[in-house]
Design a protein around this motif. Structure first.
Motif: not given
Length: 159
Positions: A61, A105-106, A108-109, A112-113
């Motif tokens: 990220a 939120g990083i 969580k991203r 999800q990825a």
């Protein structure tokens, strides 16, 4: 703040290592008999083993030109043992966000990825390990719907 996710490159090694080292230092403070304090937590050879493979992936990220989080994934199969059902699963070796960017939120991203990556490879599940002291991580993963599958127990024999 725009966060972009992408596949890591060889040039990202030092930034990825720095982020994972933050978590390693936390672990070394909590469990000094299990975790060492290291400058390079991720060995270069292991990092390179994720390159050009369809069964391994490092997702980073970044904000602008700065890497602020990382997920390291690989596909696995259950051991070939009669008592176990044969299965294919994704293993999340590392999921880490730099301390200055946490709770935005990083993570969580990246999670999800990781789920998306695993599904694209027809994994039956996404699995990872969390140490019991790491209550923050336990809460984070529980909030994403992950459940405890097993526990490792220990007895100190040197007392």
């Amino acid at each position: 703040m725009e966060v972009r996710l992408r596949t890591a490159t060889g040039e990202d090694y030092h930034a990825v290592n720095a982020i994972i080292r933050e978590g390693q230092e936390e672990h070394a403070e909590a469990l000094p008999d299990r975790f060492a304090k290291l400058d390079h937590v991720v060995a270069m050879g292991w990092y390179r083993s994720f390159s050009d493979r369809t069964d391994k992936e490092i997702i980073v990220a970044e904000i602008g030109l700065h890497i602020v989080g990382v997920a390291m994934l690989e596909m696995k199969r259950s051991p070939n043992y009669e008592a176990l059902v044969s299965r294919k699963y994704a293993y999340l070796n590392e999921l880490a966000v730099a301390a200055a960017y946490q709770r935005q939120g990083i993570g969580k991203r990246l999670y999800q990825a990781s789920v998306d990556w695993a599904r694209a490879r027809e994994a039956e599940s996404l699995e990872l390990n969390v140490w019991e002291f790491n209550e923050r991580a336990l809460r984070f993963y529980a909030s994403l719907g992950m459940q405890t599958l097993n526990r490792t127990l220990t007895t100190n024999l040197l007392k």
